[in-house]
Design an enzyme around this catalytic site. Structure first.
Site, PDB file in Angstrom:
ATOM      1  N   LEU A 164     -77.653  29.802  39.341  1.00 54.92           N
ATOM      2  CA  LEU A 164     -76.576  30.603  39.944  1.00 54.92           C
ATOM      3  C   LEU A 164     -77.143  31.923  40.464  1.00 54.92           C
ATOM      4  O   LEU A 164     -77.735  32.688  39.717  1.00 54.92           O
ATOM      5  CB  LEU A 164     -75.476  30.887  38.916  1.00 54.92           C
ATOM      6  CG  LEU A 164     -74.842  29.678  38.224  1.00 54.92           C
ATOM      7  CD1 LEU A 164     -73.660  30.135  37.367  1.00 54.92           C
ATOM      8  CD2 LEU A 164     -74.407  28.627  39.241  1.00 54.92           C
TER       9      LEU A 164
ATOM     10  N   SER B  80    -129.306  57.851  57.803  1.00 48.74           N
ATOM     11  CA  SER B  80    -128.032  58.502  57.491  1.00 48.74           C
ATOM     12  C   SER B  80    -127.384  58.969  58.777  1.00 48.74           C
ATOM     13  O   SER B  80    -128.054  59.337  59.741  1.00 48.74           O
ATOM     14  CB  SER B  80    -128.277  59.707  56.582  1.00 48.74           C
ATOM     15  OG  SER B  80    -128.708  59.260  55.324  1.00 48.74           O
TER      16      SER B  80
ATOM     17  N   ARG C 145     -74.684  46.611  40.429  1.00 50.26           N
ATOM     18  CA  ARG C 145     -75.263  47.656  39.563  1.00 50.26           C
ATOM     19  C   ARG C 145     -76.698  48.016  39.941  1.00 50.26           C
ATOM     20  O   ARG C 145     -77.229  49.024  39.488  1.00 50.26           O
ATOM     21  CB  ARG C 145     -75.187  47.214  38.090  1.00 50.26           C
ATOM     22  CG  ARG C 145     -73.801  47.393  37.497  1.00 50.26           C
ATOM     23  CD  ARG C 145     -73.680  46.776  36.120  1.00 50.26           C
ATOM     24  NE  ARG C 145     -73.572  45.318  36.191  1.00 50.26           N
ATOM     25  CZ  ARG C 145     -73.627  44.507  35.139  1.00 50.26           C
ATOM     26  NH1 ARG C 145     -73.812  45.018  33.928  1.00 50.26           N
ATOM     27  NH2 ARG C 145     -73.514  43.198  35.283  1.00 50.26           N
TER      28      ARG C 145
ATOM     29  N   TYR D  10    -117.681  54.327  57.068  1.00 47.53           N
ATOM     30  CA  TYR D  10    -116.608  53.439  57.508  1.00 47.53           C
ATOM     31  C   TYR D  10    -117.217  52.219  58.194  1.00 47.53           C
ATOM     32  O   TYR D  10    -117.983  52.363  59.153  1.00 47.53           O
ATOM     33  CB  TYR D  10    -115.658  54.154  58.489  1.00 47.53           C
ATOM     34  CG  TYR D  10    -114.643  53.203  59.076  1.00 47.53           C
ATOM     35  CD1 TYR D  10    -113.749  52.513  58.249  1.00 47.53           C
ATOM     36  CD2 TYR D  10    -114.595  52.958  60.445  1.00 47.53           C
ATOM     37  CE1 TYR D  10    -112.839  51.611  58.779  1.00 47.53           C
ATOM     38  CE2 TYR D  10    -113.677  52.051  60.979  1.00 47.53           C
ATOM     39  CZ  TYR D  10    -112.803  51.386  60.137  1.00 47.53           C
ATOM     40  OH  TYR D  10    -111.895  50.487  60.655  1.00 47.53           O
TER      41      TYR D  10
ATOM     42  N   GLN E 105     -71.460  29.283  47.674  1.00 46.10           N
ATOM     43  CA  GLN E 105     -70.213  29.492  46.938  1.00 46.10           C
ATOM     44  C   GLN E 105     -69.125  29.920  47.909  1.00 46.10           C
ATOM     45  O   GLN E 105     -69.343  30.764  48.771  1.00 46.10           O
ATOM     46  CB  GLN E 105     -70.404  30.555  45.851  1.00 46.10           C
ATOM     47  CG  GLN E 105     -69.176  30.669  44.956  1.00 46.10           C
ATOM     48  CD  GLN E 105     -69.425  31.514  43.723  1.00 46.10           C
ATOM     49  OE1 GLN E 105     -70.537  31.973  43.492  1.00 46.10           O
ATOM     50  NE2 GLN E 105     -68.385  31.720  42.935  1.00 46.10           N
TER      51      GLN E 105
ATOM     52  N   GLY F 296     -80.138  33.160  38.383  1.00 48.23           N
ATOM     53  CA  GLY F 296     -81.220  33.632  39.247  1.00 48.23           C
ATOM     54  C   GLY F 296     -81.762  34.998  38.884  1.00 48.23           C
ATOM     55  O   GLY F 296     -82.802  35.413  39.401  1.00 48.23           O
ATOM     56  N   ASP F 297     -81.089  35.703  37.976  1.00 48.47           N
ATOM     57  CA  ASP F 297     -81.539  37.059  37.628  1.00 48.47           C
ATOM     58  C   ASP F 297     -82.056  37.149  36.197  1.00 48.47           C
ATOM     59  O   ASP F 297     -82.113  38.222  35.620  1.00 48.47           O
ATOM     60  CB  ASP F 297     -80.408  38.068  37.848  1.00 48.47           C
ATOM     61  CG  ASP F 297     -79.160  37.723  37.042  1.00 48.47           C
ATOM     62  OD1 ASP F 297     -79.159  36.704  36.326  1.00 48.47           O
ATOM     63  OD2 ASP F 297     -78.168  38.474  37.145  1.00 48.47           O
TER      64      ASP F 297
ATOM     65  N   GLY G  11     -74.006  36.104  42.951  1.00 46.25           N
ATOM     66  CA  GLY G  11     -73.413  37.403  42.629  1.00 46.25           C
ATOM     67  C   GLY G  11     -73.977  38.522  43.496  1.00 46.25           C
ATOM     68  O   GLY G  11     -75.070  38.423  44.046  1.00 46.25           O
TER      69      GLY G  11
ATOM     70  N   GLU H 124     -64.838  36.090  27.066  1.00 44.21           N
ATOM     71  CA  GLU H 124     -65.468  37.182  27.807  1.00 44.21           C
ATOM     72  C   GLU H 124     -65.102  38.534  27.198  1.00 44.21           C
ATOM     73  O   GLU H 124     -64.001  38.707  26.670  1.00 44.21           O
ATOM     74  CB  GLU H 124     -65.024  37.138  29.280  1.00 44.21           C
ATOM     75  CG  GLU H 124     -65.574  35.951  30.029  1.00 44.21           C
ATOM     76  CD  GLU H 124     -67.083  35.871  29.920  1.00 44.21           C
ATOM     77  OE1 GLU H 124     -67.775  36.749  30.472  1.00 44.21           O
ATOM     78  OE2 GLU H 124     -67.586  34.941  29.258  1.00 44.21           O
TER      79      GLU H 124
HETATM   80  C1  UD1 Z   1     -71.604  35.613  32.329  1.00 39.02           C
HETATM   81  C2  UD1 Z   1     -70.800  34.822  31.300  1.00 39.02           C
HETATM   82  C3  UD1 Z   1     -70.898  35.518  29.954  1.00 39.02           C
HETATM   83  C4  UD1 Z   1     -72.344  35.669  29.536  1.00 39.02           C
HETATM   84  C5  UD1 Z   1     -73.130  36.368  30.639  1.00 39.02           C
HETATM   85  C6  UD1 Z   1     -74.599  36.369  30.305  1.00 39.02           C
HETATM   86  C7  UD1 Z   1     -69.028  33.740  32.498  1.00 39.02           C
HETATM   87  C8  UD1 Z   1     -67.574  33.771  32.812  1.00 39.02           C
HETATM   88  N1  UD1 Z   1     -69.439  34.710  31.735  1.00 39.02           N
HETATM   89  O1  UD1 Z   1     -71.047  36.906  32.445  1.00 39.02           O
HETATM   90  O2  UD1 Z   1     -70.213  34.782  28.978  1.00 39.02           O
HETATM   91  O3  UD1 Z   1     -72.441  36.387  28.332  1.00 39.02           O
HETATM   92  O4  UD1 Z   1     -72.944  35.711  31.883  1.00 39.02           O
HETATM   93  O5  UD1 Z   1     -75.285  37.137  31.209  1.00 39.02           O
HETATM   94  O6  UD1 Z   1     -69.722  32.837  32.903  1.00 39.02           O
HETATM   95  N2  UD1 Z   1     -72.672  34.269  39.684  1.00 39.02           N
HETATM   96  C9  UD1 Z   1     -72.448  33.458  40.762  1.00 39.02           C
HETATM   97  N3  UD1 Z   1     -71.193  33.422  41.293  1.00 39.02           N
HETATM   98  C10 UD1 Z   1     -70.184  34.164  40.801  1.00 39.02           C
HETATM   99  C11 UD1 Z   1     -70.424  34.990  39.686  1.00 39.02           C
HETATM  100  C12 UD1 Z   1     -71.690  35.021  39.144  1.00 39.02           C
HETATM  101  O7  UD1 Z   1     -73.347  32.773  41.243  1.00 39.02           O
HETATM  102  O8  UD1 Z   1     -69.086  34.082  41.341  1.00 39.02           O
HETATM  103  C13 UD1 Z   1     -74.018  34.325  39.125  1.00 39.02           C
HETATM  104  C14 UD1 Z   1     -74.632  35.698  39.277  1.00 39.02           C
HETATM  105  O9  UD1 Z   1     -75.398  35.778  40.474  1.00 39.02           O
HETATM  106  C15 UD1 Z   1     -75.520  35.777  38.067  1.00 39.02           C
HETATM  107  C16 UD1 Z   1     -74.801  34.931  37.042  1.00 39.02           C
HETATM  108  O10 UD1 Z   1     -73.931  34.098  37.746  1.00 39.02           O
HETATM  109  O11 UD1 Z   1     -76.775  35.202  38.289  1.00 39.02           O
HETATM  110  C17 UD1 Z   1     -74.042  35.745  36.014  1.00 39.02           C
HETATM  111  O12 UD1 Z   1     -73.145  36.594  36.648  1.00 39.02           O
HETATM  112  P1  UD1 Z   1     -72.699  37.952  35.955  1.00 39.02           P
HETATM  113  O13 UD1 Z   1     -71.572  38.518  36.731  1.00 39.02           O
HETATM  114  O14 UD1 Z   1     -73.875  38.796  35.693  1.00 39.02           O
HETATM  115  O15 UD1 Z   1     -72.215  37.462  34.522  1.00 39.02           O
HETATM  116  P2  UD1 Z   1     -70.808  37.588  33.872  1.00 39.02           P
HETATM  117  O16 UD1 Z   1     -69.822  36.799  34.659  1.00 39.02           O
HETATM  118  O17 UD1 Z   1     -70.527  39.004  33.661  1.00 39.02           O
END
Ligand code: UD1
Ligand code: MG
Length: 484
Positions: free
Chosen positions: A12, A416, A19, A377, A83, A113-114, A15, A166
């Site tokens: 995934l 030189s 931040r 050089y 998405q 992915g992060d 996002g 959550e």
């Molecule tokens: C999510 C989990 C949470 C967990 C946390 C760990 C859910 C609802 N919550 O939190 O329980 O403790 O990860 O880090 O799953 N991403 C997408 N599409 C979206 C949203 C997110 O691809 O619509 C991807 C982001 O790019 C990222 C990852 O999902 O790589 C997590 O997204 P992030 O928003 O950081 O996590 P939370 O939803 O806060």
């Protein structure tokens, strides 16, 4: 490849990563010389899955372009899913299923992915545990001192996984739970598909939560479990630059530990930075203040540092590189470079050669045992074997419009302050006098001189600079020689 090959891994990466406060998408930020998404895809691909899908949305073109560039470095082809408008990890996973075969069976792994420190071995353990238990869902969990921000693992009285809540939807008692959801899971493909269809956006974030699949699957009679991981670094995401730096330092520590166990001496791990794709042989020594980047390779017995930065540089066995900044260069076995050398792209130094102090090179092939020791050089040049370029020389490659090449033969000795005004050739065994400006080819074995006779004007200083320390010193020396 790992032991338990999943049917698919979904990464995934849709996002926004707000931040990070960056114009660059979060997953394209780098640690250890690779982007975050490169680390994530490498771990995912290491499972040997049948399918590898990345879900993109934010800055999709940029991220997709980067992933396309990684094709040669990853053992699996990355399929891309976009998405749609519905936010949330569940919606993202659903989009990934959309590009996978409808009849896909077996285990589907979901990662982020992060999250750059996760390894293929950990995914293998997760899949092994998941399949051995016949689970519908297995989530990788972790115990954190400060669980703020994460989804909490809620277990029933018997300790079995019940659901994930959550942070934003949790009451006080649930927030006190310190076991968190890492966001990394193994799913049975059919369970994931049918459960996701039932996930709503009825929560405080109006998102489709992937975490809701657990309760839905459990209610439908499918076994679910949480597998705690001890190495919490492996599940930490880089949400801001503080976490990015922390993960970068930890990755570096792990890379250094790996190389030290392979027989590399790292004198000061706290000031040594080595990228993930660097390769070192046993008995390499790294002195303090060294950064090795990109595809740098260092062969056995070589010593790097102190204080050197090499990017995409090949260093031969037994070479020494001191206080040097170099990129896209090759340093031969037994060669010596620095201190204070600047090797620009296209530098190739032969075995036992020398690029010495305050020397800059670019697109320069310097043959075996040839030496450019001081203040010089060398740009756009080919130098043969066992030649010596005198101190303070310049390969004058630029006429103000175009660059030109200089060729110097073998066993050449130039004085030189020789200027090689390109294009020009100096034959084997030729010499030049100090201060020569070589504008015409020098035949093999010839001595080249640009010679203006030295003129002496007696007593010029005494007469023209009276009262200066120089004039006084001159007068005193003269008096003394007259007395002798
Ligand atoms: C999510 C989990 C949470 C967990 C946390 C760990 C859910 C609802 N919550 O939190 O329980 O403790 O990860 O880090 O799953 N991403 C997408 N599409 C979206 C949203 C997110 O691809 O619509 C991807 C982001 O790019 C990222 C990852 O999902 O790589 C997590 O997204 P992030 O928003 O950081 O996590 P939370 O939803 O806060
Ligand atoms: Mg979120």
């Amino acid at each position: 490849m790992t032991e338990h090959r999943p049917a698919a891994v979904i990464v995934l990466a849709a996002g926004a990563g707000t931040r990070m406060k960056s114009a660059t998408p979060k997953v394209l930020h780098r640690i250890g010389g690779r982007t975050l998404v490169h680390h994530a895809l490498a771990a995912a691909a290491g499972t040997g899955a049948d399918h590898l899908v990345a879900v993109l949305r934010h800055e999709r073109e940029l991220v997709a372009g980067h992933i396309a560039q990684l094709a040669d470095e990853l053992p699996l082809t990355v399929e891309l899913a976009e998405q749609g408008r519905v936010p949330g990890t569940g919606a993202a996973a659903e989009c990934a299923l959309g590009v996978l075969p409808v009849d896909l069976a077996g285990t589907v792994v979901v990662t982020y992915g992060d999250v750059p420190l996760l390894t293929s071995e950990t995914l293998d353990e997760l899949v092994g545990f998941h399949e051995a238990g016949g689970n519908g869902v297995t989530v990788l969990s972790a115990q954190l001192g400060d669980p703020t921000g994460y989804g909490r693992i809620v277990r029933d009285a018997s300790g079995a996984l019940e659901r994930i809540v959550e942070q934003k939807d949790a009451d006080e008692a649930t927030r006190a739970i310190t076991e968190i959801n890492s966001g990394i899971y193994a799913f049975d493909a059919a369970v994931l598909r049918t459960s996701l269809a039932k996930v709503s956006t009825e929560n405080n974030q109006r998102e489709k939560y992937l975490t809701d699949v657990i309760e839905i699957a459990r209610d439908a009679g499918s076994p679910v479990a949480a597998l705690p991981i001890d190495d919490v670094w492996q599940v930490e995401g880089a949400n801001d630059r503080v976490q990015l730096a922390g993960l970068g330092a930890e990755l570096n520590r792990r890379i250094l530990t790996h190389w030290m166990r392979e027989g590399v001496t790292v004198v000061d791990p706290t000031t040594t930075w080595i990228d993930a794709d660097v390769e070192l042989a046993a008995d390499v020594t790294i002195l303090p203040g060294v950064q090795l980047h990109g595809a740098t390779r260092v062969d056995t017995g070589a010593e790097i540092g102190p204080d050197s930065t090499l990017t995409d540089v090949e260093v031969g066995a037994g070479a020494s590189v001191i206080r040097t900044h170099g990129s896209l260069s090759v340093i031969g076995a037994g060669a010596k470079v620095g201190p204070f050398a600047y090797l620009r792209p296209g530098t190739e130094l032969g075995a036992d050669g020398k690029i010495g102090t305050f020397v800059e090179t670019k697109n320069a092939h310097i043959g075996r045992a040839s030496k450019v020791p001081h203040l010089t050089y060398v740009g756009d040049a080919t130098i043969g074997e066992e030649s010596n370029i005198g101190a303070s020389s310049v390969f004058v490659n630029y006429d103000g419009v175009n660059k030109h090449h200089t060729t110097v033969g073998s066993h050449v000795r130039t004085g030189s302050d020789t200027m090689f005004v390109a294009p020009v050739n100096v034959g084997d065994g030729a010499y030049s006098g100090a201060g020569t400006v070589i504008r015409k080819d020098v035949p093999a074995g010839a001595l080249a001189l640009t010679y203006g006779p030295q003129k002496i004007v007696e007593d010029w200083v005494i007469e023209h600079r009276p009262g200066t320390p120089a004039a006084e010193a001159a007068a005193a020396a003269k008096k003394k020689s007259e007395e002798d």
